[in-house]
Design a protein around this motif. Structure first.
Motif, PDB file in Angstrom:
ATOM      1  N   ASP A   3       0.831  -1.214   0.000  1.00 20.75           N
ATOM      2  CA  ASP A   3       0.000   0.000   0.000  1.00 20.75           C
ATOM      3  C   ASP A   3       0.861   1.258   0.000  1.00 20.75           C
ATOM      4  N   GLU A   6       2.344   1.830  -3.374  1.00 21.08           N
ATOM      5  CA  GLU A   6       1.343   2.326  -4.334  1.00 21.08           C
ATOM      6  C   GLU A   6       1.123   3.831  -4.170  1.00 21.08           C
ATOM      7  N   ASP A  10       1.947   6.463  -7.136  1.00 21.77           N
ATOM      8  CA  ASP A  10       0.902   7.374  -7.623  1.00 21.77           C
ATOM      9  C   ASP A  10       1.370   8.818  -7.565  1.00 21.77           C
ATOM     10  N   HIS A  16       3.409   0.780 -11.098  1.00 21.55           N
ATOM     11  CA  HIS A  16       3.533   0.014  -9.859  1.00 21.55           C
ATOM     12  C   HIS A  16       3.282  -1.464 -10.146  1.00 21.55           C
TER      13      HIS A  16
END
Length: 199
Positions: A3, A6, A10, A16
């Motif tokens: 997480d 990511e 972003d 990713h």
């Protein structure tokens, strides 16, 4: 970590890719072990191998590694305990005591397990003596920095970097290690011991 990765990808507009290590991946260990010309007891070899394979599959030529971060920016994991703080304050602990202390929390096997594994050969192994000789080459009075810089002369070059370069090289990609840049290491070497112990 998936997480967090990511979020970062972003933010910077990066692609990713996620590689999950599963119990079945353990069957690749014989192939992974054959990469090395000497034993490497680092549990990170399994995930690193599959991350490197994924990088190769998506045409990545250079993999930036976080290896060396623990060793350069302070003690790894469990040294922020009462004993670690005591070592920061002590100036005259023997090299053999420091080596046995370090191996006690970072080593894979203790003295009795070494003897059990290697039999008569293991009985001749003096626990911590080899590492103590490394500490003797470090001309520092501070016990903390002896262990800290001892990692650079032992674990970092004999295990961490060997693992990193060997796995990536076997897959056909390069490994970049920004945390072991000379300027960063020189800067961290002069940081006060108490600062390195902070979490």
């Amino acid at each position: 970590e998936v997480d967090d990765a990511e979020i970062i990808s972003d933010k910077f507009g990066l692609k990713h890719f996620v590689t999950m290590v599963t119990p079945e991946n353990v069957f690749s260990l014989p192939d992974i072990v054959n990469i090395f010309d000497s034993p490497v007891a680092d549990r990170a070899i399994l995930p690193q191998y599959f991350v490197a394979k994924k990088a190769k599959e998506v045409n990545i030529e250079v993999m930036i590694s976080g290896e060396g971060g623990d060793e350069v920016f302070g003690y790894p994991r469990r040294l922020s305990d009462a004993q670690g703080e005591l070592i920061v304050k002590q100036q005259k602990l023997s090299d053999l005591f420091l080596a046995r202390y370090y191996l006690g929390y970072a080593g894979l096997f203790n003295k009795n397990e070494i003897r059990s594994l290697f039999g008569d050969i293991g009985a001749d192994i003096s626990y911590g003596e080899q590492l103590a000789k490394t500490y003797q080459t470090i001309q520092l009075k501070n016990s903390f920095d002896k262990i800290y810089l001892g990692q650079w002369k032992s674990w970092l070059i004999d295990n961490v970097l060997v693992k990193d370069l060997s796995i990536c090289g076997s897959i056909g990609i390069k490994s970049a290690n920004p945390f072991i840049d000379t300027k960063i290491m020189e800067m961290m070497a002069v940081f006060p011991p108490a600062k390195k112990l902070l979490r």
